[in-house]
Scaffold this motif. Structure first.
Motif, PDB file in Angstrom:
ATOM      1  N   VAL A 225       0.838  -1.199   0.000  1.00 33.42           N
ATOM      2  CA  VAL A 225       0.000   0.000   0.000  1.00 33.42           C
ATOM      3  C   VAL A 225       0.873   1.249   0.000  1.00 33.42           C
ATOM      4  N   LEU A 226       2.019   1.187   0.697  1.00 34.47           N
ATOM      5  CA  LEU A 226       2.950   2.316   0.663  1.00 34.47           C
ATOM      6  C   LEU A 226       3.451   2.559  -0.758  1.00 34.47           C
TER       7      LEU A 226
ATOM      8  N   LEU B  33       0.634   4.201  -2.656  1.00 31.51           N
ATOM      9  CA  LEU B  33       0.522   5.614  -2.308  1.00 31.51           C
ATOM     10  C   LEU B  33       1.676   6.412  -2.922  1.00 31.51           C
TER      11      LEU B  33
ATOM     12  N   VAL C  14       0.871   7.006  -6.483  1.00 29.03           N
ATOM     13  CA  VAL C  14      -0.103   8.100  -6.596  1.00 29.03           C
ATOM     14  C   VAL C  14       0.601   9.449  -6.459  1.00 29.03           C
ATOM     15  N   GLY C  15       1.556   9.526  -5.528  1.00 32.61           N
ATOM     16  CA  GLY C  15       2.302  10.771  -5.348  1.00 32.61           C
ATOM     17  C   GLY C  15       3.125  11.134  -6.576  1.00 32.61           C
TER      18      GLY C  15
ATOM     19  N   LEU D  66     -10.074   4.897  -5.789  1.00 33.72           N
ATOM     20  CA  LEU D  66      -9.709   5.457  -4.484  1.00 33.72           C
ATOM     21  C   LEU D  66     -10.441   4.758  -3.337  1.00 33.72           C
TER      22      LEU D  66
ATOM     23  N   MET E 195      -8.850   1.311  -2.772  1.00 31.28           N
ATOM     24  CA  MET E 195      -7.525   1.360  -2.159  1.00 31.28           C
ATOM     25  C   MET E 195      -7.618   1.610  -0.655  1.00 31.28           C
ATOM     26  N   LEU E 196      -8.495   2.512  -0.256  1.00 24.82           N
ATOM     27  CA  LEU E 196      -8.658   2.803   1.169  1.00 24.82           C
ATOM     28  C   LEU E 196      -9.259   1.612   1.913  1.00 24.82           C
TER      29      LEU E 196
ATOM     30  N   GLN F 113      -6.651  -1.271   2.553  1.00 18.18           N
ATOM     31  CA  GLN F 113      -5.768  -1.099   3.693  1.00 18.18           C
ATOM     32  C   GLN F 113      -6.525  -1.254   5.003  1.00 18.18           C
TER      33      GLN F 113
END
Length: 351
Positions: free
Chosen positions: A16-17, A20, A23-24, A300, A303-304, A307
């Motif tokens: 998940v990191l 993320l 995404v960044g 989105l 993904m949330l 986690q």
């Protein structure tokens, strides 16, 4: 055999990191013009390759053997493809108070995707549940979801989708990018199945990398089109609250509902972990095909939720392992784990 375990020192799933972080990167350096065309083409190829690997990994023999426990599998499928979507439809009343229409579309989509395999197996093993049942339940869900999820999305999202609806072209894309590669993988499994099993670690990195590419392409397109201006911190908080309620409801229903249906403790554990989860690995590529330019907002919520379910289920699995009933009703972990070991190596991966 060493039993599957979940690292207690990890506060968040490392993958998940990576998601993320992807995404960044997409937010800071989105693909534009020619780069966007190249990324889109690579993403399309990656999705096809993912589902080809899913087809190769899924053992038809193991799936047929698992039919002997049909009541458990039907229960998981009902949770995944009936109860989840019903709750998703019920959340329509939260628009526009808590959710915007695009976020609701993504929330509804997450309720339509298949269950996980790998994490369901891991948590069921930790909790001393019926591991072979978790393997088969997750495999059936993934297999059926390849066909059922797009059909449910077409029926429930349909013309109201922020992605512009589901046309004949959408159906063709689904067939070509998802179903055809999966069937090809199943047909070629007798010849390349062992090769894929031997190199599952390397190919696992490939399929995870493919998903990262899909995420980068989707969020890049969202940035270029300015879709992220539609999301505020308040809306994200509302989405998290709604997803927390959804997860809590499904965890309660799967545990006590399975008890009411007469399942033993080991089976109830498998039903709870397989019936309350949603697969990020299957959902992301499907969303990319179904939603196109709007896929970033559509994935989105998934993904949330992914986690959230990992963190909550990790705690529940550890508590179940120390349950007073564990030694009385649980399926002994050693024998089933040893019997199912080939399935873990050759079954479809899920996260």
């Amino acid at each position: 055999m060493k039993r599957l375990s979940w690292p207690s020192w990890l506060p968040i799933d490392p993958y998940v990191l990576l998601l993320l972080g992807t995404v960044g990167i997409a937010a800071l350096l989105p693909a534009r013009d020619t780069a966007a065309d190249v990324a889109s083409g690579a993403s399309t190829a990656a999705i096809a390759f993912l589902f080809f690997l899913y087809g190769v990994r899924l053992s038809t023999r193991e799936a047929v053997d698992g039919l002997r426990h049909w009541r458990l599998h039907v229960t998981v499928l009902v949770c995944t493809f009936v109860i989840f979507p019903v709750l998703g439809l019920a959340a329509r009343g939260l628009v526009p108070v808590l959710l915007t229409q695009p976020l609701y579309q993504g929330f509804l989509f997450l309720t339509l995707v298949p269950s996980t395999i790998q994490s369901s197996i891991a948590f069921t093993s930790i909790a001393r549940g019926n591991v072979p049942a978790a393997i088969c339940a997750g495999s059936f869900s993934s297999l059926i979801g390849i066909v059922l999820t797009p059909l449910l999305a077409a029926g429930l999202l349909g013309s109201s989708s922020s992605g512009g609806g589901f046309s004949a072209d959408s159906i063709v894309k689904i067939v070509l990018q998802l179903l055809v590669p999966f069937v090809a993988g199943q047909l070629l499994r007798p010849w390349i199945g062992e090769f894929v099993a031997r190199h599952r670690k390397v190919l696992g990195l490939v399929d995870r990398g493919s998903i990262l590419l899909v995420v980068y392409t989707a969020f890049s397109e969202g940035m270029v089109r300015g879709i992220w201006h539609q999301v505020s911190a308040v809306r994200l908080a509302g989405l998290l609250a709604v997803e927390a309620v959804l997860l809590a409801v499904m965890l309660v229903l799967t545990w006590y509902g399975a008890k009411a249906l007469g399942f033993g403790r080991g089976d109830r554990i498998a039903i709870q972990f397989a019936g309350s989860k949603k697969s990020l690995a299957s959902g992301l590529p499907m969303a990319s095909v179904l939603f196109g330019a709007h896929a970033s907002l559509a994935v989105l919520p998934l993904m949330l939720f992914h986690q959230m379910q990992l963190m909550v289920c990790a705690v529940i699995a550890k508590r179940r392992a120390h349950d007073p009933e564990a030694q009385e009703d649980a399926v002994p972990p050693a024998a089933p784990a040893a019997e199912s070991r080939p399935a873990v190596g050759t079954g479809t991966r899920g996260r």
